[in-house]
Design a protein around this motif. Structure first.
Motif, mmCIF file in Angstrom:
data_model
loop_
_atom_site.group_PDB
_atom_site.id
_atom_site.type_symbol
_atom_site.label_atom_id
_atom_site.label_comp_id
_atom_site.label_asym_id
_atom_site.label_seq_id
_atom_site.Cartn_x
_atom_site.Cartn_y
_atom_site.Cartn_z
ATOM 1 N N ASP A 42 107.094 80.510 23.971
ATOM 2 C CA ASP A 42 108.280 79.669 24.092
ATOM 3 C C ASP A 42 109.090 79.872 22.815
ATOM 4 O OD1 ASP A 42 110.192 77.627 24.077
ATOM 5 O OD2 ASP A 42 108.896 76.264 25.204
ATOM 6 N N VAL A 43 110.123 80.713 22.885
ATOM 7 C CA VAL A 43 110.898 81.088 21.703
ATOM 8 C C VAL A 43 111.585 79.885 21.083
ATOM 9 C CG1 VAL A 43 112.746 82.562 20.829
ATOM 10 C CG2 VAL A 43 111.229 83.410 22.622
ATOM 11 N N ARG A 44 112.130 79.026 21.899
ATOM 12 C CA ARG A 44 112.862 77.870 21.383
ATOM 13 C C ARG A 44 111.949 76.897 20.640
ATOM 14 N NH1 ARG A 44 117.212 76.131 26.129
ATOM 15 N NH2 ARG A 44 118.432 78.081 26.095
ATOM 16 N N ALA A 45 110.820 76.576 21.249
ATOM 17 C CA ALA A 45 109.892 75.623 20.638
ATOM 18 C C ALA A 45 108.945 76.292 19.651
ATOM 19 C CB ALA A 45 109.084 74.912 21.723
ATOM 20 N N LYS A 46 108.954 77.629 19.640
ATOM 21 C CA LYS A 46 108.073 78.412 18.770
ATOM 22 C C LYS A 46 106.609 78.054 19.002
ATOM 23 C CE LYS A 46 111.539 79.185 15.165
ATOM 24 N NZ LYS A 46 111.878 79.075 13.728
ATOM 25 N N THR A 47 106.258 77.945 20.266
ATOM 26 C CA THR A 47 104.884 77.648 20.652
ATOM 27 C C THR A 47 104.477 78.594 21.784
ATOM 28 O OG1 THR A 47 105.634 75.977 22.253
ATOM 29 C CG2 THR A 47 105.071 75.208 20.037
ATOM 30 N N ILE A 48 103.219 78.502 22.174
ATOM 31 C CA ILE A 48 102.712 79.282 23.299
ATOM 32 C C ILE A 48 102.358 78.322 24.418
ATOM 33 C CG2 ILE A 48 100.798 80.726 24.079
ATOM 34 C CD1 ILE A 48 100.821 82.088 21.383
ATOM 35 N N VAL A 49 102.893 78.606 25.606
ATOM 36 C CA VAL A 49 102.688 77.719 26.756
ATOM 37 C C VAL A 49 102.006 78.482 27.889
ATOM 38 C CG1 VAL A 49 104.677 76.278 26.173
ATOM 39 C CG2 VAL A 49 104.991 78.262 27.657
ATOM 40 N N VAL A 50 101.435 77.745 28.813
ATOM 41 C CA VAL A 50 100.747 78.343 29.960
ATOM 42 C C VAL A 50 101.757 78.953 30.921
ATOM 43 C CG1 VAL A 50 99.304 77.843 31.975
ATOM 44 C CG2 VAL A 50 98.802 76.769 29.770
ATOM 45 N N ASP A 51 101.466 80.173 31.364
ATOM 46 C CA ASP A 51 102.274 80.843 32.378
ATOM 47 C C ASP A 51 101.799 80.340 33.745
ATOM 48 O OD1 ASP A 51 103.384 82.559 34.270
ATOM 49 O OD2 ASP A 51 103.171 84.346 33.023
ATOM 50 N N ARG A 52 102.608 79.518 34.374
ATOM 51 C CA ARG A 52 102.188 78.869 35.616
ATOM 52 C C ARG A 52 101.919 79.869 36.736
ATOM 53 N NH1 ARG A 52 106.126 73.498 36.069
ATOM 54 N NH2 ARG A 52 105.432 72.529 34.090
ATOM 55 N N LYS A 53 102.612 81.018 36.718
ATOM 56 C CA LYS A 53 102.452 82.004 37.782
ATOM 57 C C LYS A 53 101.154 82.802 37.643
ATOM 58 C CE LYS A 53 107.402 82.698 38.632
ATOM 59 N NZ LYS A 53 108.523 83.696 38.651
ATOM 60 N N LYS A 54 100.810 83.183 36.427
ATOM 61 C CA LYS A 54 99.667 84.087 36.237
ATOM 62 C C LYS A 54 98.395 83.409 35.748
ATOM 63 C CE LYS A 54 102.588 88.122 35.270
ATOM 64 N NZ LYS A 54 102.916 89.207 34.300
ATOM 65 N N SER A 55 98.531 82.237 35.153
ATOM 66 C CA SER A 55 97.357 81.596 34.545
ATOM 67 C C SER A 55 96.257 81.308 35.565
ATOM 68 C CB SER A 55 97.770 80.311 33.830
ATOM 69 O OG SER A 55 98.360 79.390 34.744
ATOM 70 N N LYS A 56 96.630 80.920 36.764
ATOM 71 C CA LYS A 56 95.605 80.580 37.753
ATOM 72 C C LYS A 56 94.779 81.792 38.163
ATOM 73 C CE LYS A 56 99.052 80.750 41.506
ATOM 74 N NZ LYS A 56 99.691 79.967 42.595
ATOM 75 N N PHE A 57 95.411 82.977 38.149
ATOM 76 C CA PHE A 57 94.683 84.195 38.512
ATOM 77 C C PHE A 57 93.791 84.660 37.359
ATOM 78 C CE2 PHE A 57 98.726 84.417 40.985
ATOM 79 C CZ PHE A 57 98.154 84.129 42.224
ATOM 80 N N ILE A 58 94.253 84.435 36.130
ATOM 81 C CA ILE A 58 93.409 84.744 34.971
ATOM 82 C C ILE A 58 92.174 83.837 34.985
ATOM 83 C CG2 ILE A 58 93.259 84.679 32.459
ATOM 84 C CD1 ILE A 58 94.867 87.026 33.447
ATOM 85 N N LYS A 59 92.399 82.575 35.251
ATOM 86 C CA LYS A 59 91.283 81.614 35.324
ATOM 87 C C LYS A 59 90.302 82.013 36.418
ATOM 88 C CE LYS A 59 90.275 76.681 35.807
ATOM 89 N NZ LYS A 59 90.850 75.320 36.000
ATOM 90 N N SER A 60 90.817 82.417 37.578
ATOM 91 C CA SER A 60 89.953 82.834 38.684
ATOM 92 C C SER A 60 89.189 84.100 38.342
ATOM 93 C CB SER A 60 90.796 83.072 39.950
ATOM 94 O OG SER A 60 91.388 81.864 40.389
ATOM 95 N N ALA A 61 89.829 84.982 37.561
ATOM 96 C CA ALA A 61 89.162 86.217 37.157
ATOM 97 C C ALA A 61 87.932 85.910 36.304
ATOM 98 C CB ALA A 61 90.139 87.098 36.374
ATOM 99 N N PHE A 62 88.040 84.951 35.418
ATOM 100 C CA PHE A 62 86.895 84.534 34.606
ATOM 101 C C PHE A 62 85.786 83.978 35.501
ATOM 102 C CE2 PHE A 62 89.728 84.644 30.916
ATOM 103 C CZ PHE A 62 88.864 85.000 29.891
ATOM 104 N N GLU A 63 86.169 83.157 36.455
ATOM 105 C CA GLU A 63 85.185 82.522 37.330
ATOM 106 C C GLU A 63 84.477 83.549 38.211
ATOM 107 O OE1 GLU A 63 87.741 79.741 39.229
ATOM 108 O OE2 GLU A 63 87.588 78.243 37.628
ATOM 109 N N LEU A 64 85.243 84.528 38.698
ATOM 110 C CA LEU A 64 84.650 85.582 39.529
ATOM 111 C C LEU A 64 83.649 86.404 38.730
ATOM 112 C CD1 LEU A 64 87.794 86.900 41.468
ATOM 113 C CD2 LEU A 64 85.782 85.791 42.471
ATOM 114 N N TYR A 65 84.032 86.752 37.522
ATOM 115 C CA TYR A 65 83.159 87.587 36.690
ATOM 116 C C TYR A 65 81.905 86.813 36.266
ATOM 117 C CZ TYR A 65 81.937 91.310 33.420
ATOM 118 O OH TYR A 65 81.294 92.335 32.764
ATOM 119 N N ALA A 66 82.066 85.515 36.045
ATOM 120 C CA ALA A 66 80.930 84.684 35.624
ATOM 121 C C ALA A 66 79.866 84.575 36.721
ATOM 122 C CB ALA A 66 81.422 83.293 35.237
#
Length: 249
Positions: free
Chosen positions: A160-184
């Motif tokens: 987040d350039v304006r706030a100078k922070t890092i925020v969750v990507d709503r579109k891709k985060s759920k697939f990243i989370k699922s990837a961890f769960e699948l691999y686990a």
């Protein structure tokens, strides 16, 4: 006497207050016209001068040593060099008379001048870069200690350039989370995780499926459980975790 004009601007912080390339060239042409200086070629470089090895700069000096020009017109000496190697080369060529004159917007440097003033200017330009690098490094380490990752957000997050922070990507985060769960679960290979992510629009910048080494890097990245690596150390982050640490195998 023939002159080369040299204009340089990089994307570094050091150059943010420096005239644009077009602005420098306009000023240098005007200066040459008012001083009656003959420009035979113009050199433009878009990279920092804090390290030796600039191709355009080196080519210009080679052509000067071949006798194509005897003078240089530049906005300031720090356009020519911000490191002691290039600064020393310019000073030596000037002392030897191979470069007979360097004309900046506010003064002339001649081969018979006292070398002290030029040495001071090049020294100040070099020290500026050293201080800038030191202050930047110190600032980034301080940011890390505050839990703010000083870098580009990994896939699944956004900067987040304006706030100078890092925020969750709503579109891709759920697939990243699922990837961890699948691999686990232990039934999926790295290639399977790559295929799963690709099918859900998580791929390389070139649009290809992620290489298995990249997938392995993602699955071992502590960023996803709320920590991050920086300069060889692990810091607790202030960003939102996507997974629990126990999920990482």
């Amino acid at each position: 006497m023939n002159y080369f004009t040299y204009a340089r601007k990089s994307t570094d912080v050091e150059d943010k207050q420096v005239l644009s390339i077009e602005g420098q060239l306009a000023e240098l042409r005007s200066l040459a016209k008012s001083e009656g200086l003959e420009i035979v070629s113009e050199f433009i470089e878009k990279r920092t001068a804090k390290m030796p090895g600039r191709p355009v700069f080196n080519n210009m000096l080679e052509r000067i040593q071949q006798g194509e020009a005897q003078g240089i017109i530049c906005w300031k000496l720090d356009r020519l060099a911000r490191n002691p190697v290039d600064g020393g080369q310019i000073s030596w060529l000037l002392q030897q008379g191979i470069i007979q004159r360097i004309q900046t917007h506010d003064r002339s440097h001649l081969s018979k001048d006292n070398v002290l003033m030029m040495s001071v200017e090049f020294g100040m330009a070099n020290q500026f870069i050293r201080d800038l690098s030191s202050n930047t490094t110190r600032g980034l380490h301080h940011k890390a200690k505050l839990g703010q990752f000083p870098g580009t957000a990994p896939v699944g997050y956004l900067n987040d350039v304006r706030a100078k922070t890092i925020v969750v990507d709503r579109k891709k985060s759920k697939f990243i989370k699922s990837a961890f769960e699948l691999y686990a679960q232990g039934n999926s290979r790295l290639e399977d995780i790559s295929k799963y992510l690709f099918e859900n629009n998580v791929h390389s910048t070139g649009g290809l499926a992620l290489h298995k080494d990249r997938v392995k890097f993602i699955l071992a990245n502590p960023f996803y459980y709320g920590h991050f690596r920086y300069a060889g150390e692990i810091y607790e982050g202030r960003h939102t975790p996507l997974i629990d640490k126990a999920v990482i195998r």
